[in-house]
Write an enzyme that holds these catalytic residues in place. Sequence first.
Site, PDB file in Angstrom:
ATOM      1  N   ASP A  47       0.827  -1.204   0.000  1.00 47.45           N
ATOM      2  CA  ASP A  47       0.000   0.000   0.000  1.00 47.45           C
ATOM      3  C   ASP A  47       0.864   1.258   0.000  1.00 47.45           C
ATOM      4  OD1 ASP A  47      -2.286   1.520   0.040  1.00 47.45           O
ATOM      5  OD2 ASP A  47      -2.610   1.327   2.198  1.00 47.45           O
ATOM      6  N   ASN A 101     -10.269  -2.582  -6.334  1.00 44.29           N
ATOM      7  CA  ASN A 101      -9.451  -1.654  -7.120  1.00 44.29           C
ATOM      8  C   ASN A 101     -10.081  -1.286  -8.458  1.00 44.29           C
ATOM      9  OD1 ASN A 101      -6.234  -2.996  -6.010  1.00 44.29           O
ATOM     10  ND2 ASN A 101      -7.444  -1.284  -5.216  1.00 44.29           N
TER      11      ASN A 101
END
Length: 231
Positions: A15, A63
């Site tokens: 991340d 996503n």
Amino acid sequence: MNFLKVPKHVGIIMDGNGRWAIKNNRERNYGHKKGVEVAENVIEWSKEFGVDYLTLYTFSQENWKRPKEEIEFLFELIIRYFEENLNRIIENGVKISFLGKIDDLPKSLKDTCKEIQNISKNNKEFNLILALNYGGKQEIVDAVNKIIKEGKEEITIEDMERNLYLPHVPNPDLIIRTGGEVRLSNFLLWESAYSELYFTKTLWPDFSYEEYLNALKDYSKRERRFGAIKQ
């Protein structure tokens, strides 16, 4: 690394690519490109430490909510990486598997994934698993539906585990998340039931050998009793 208690399987939630790029006055896609370079380093470091399995959370089902241009860049980045590094991957004995709904990906990426998986299937030096179009909740639902189709009226833990996407892969001993968030974000929900968790504020493109070593040192201090009492 004799002083380390090395996990057999490490999962990483990579991340912070976009935030790293913005922090450095660059476009988000530059952060993803840098993130691939770091992932390549982490694969080599994992092999050096003695880790057998490495699962990288590459693209989640959530996503898809990102801008179309960013998604297309990510997919092209993955394809280009494999095109440029396939020979080296094979020479280094890396077996690559994919975790997720691969058939729902664009054809070019789907075909690349299946080709890479087939070509590397007999490699035995190291196991790299890319969670691509993956969601932990969806994996559990898919496992339940497969069992229902078998006609079973009661489902056991063993039934679930043999119907996961990659049932032969051991559960992760350690899950690392970069970027400062303290959650799993739908990553290996079933498999992580007894995983040790390590969170760092370091953004993924800044993740270093030292940071990885610190995570393993922290893991080495943990007592994993799996519900039992220490003797």
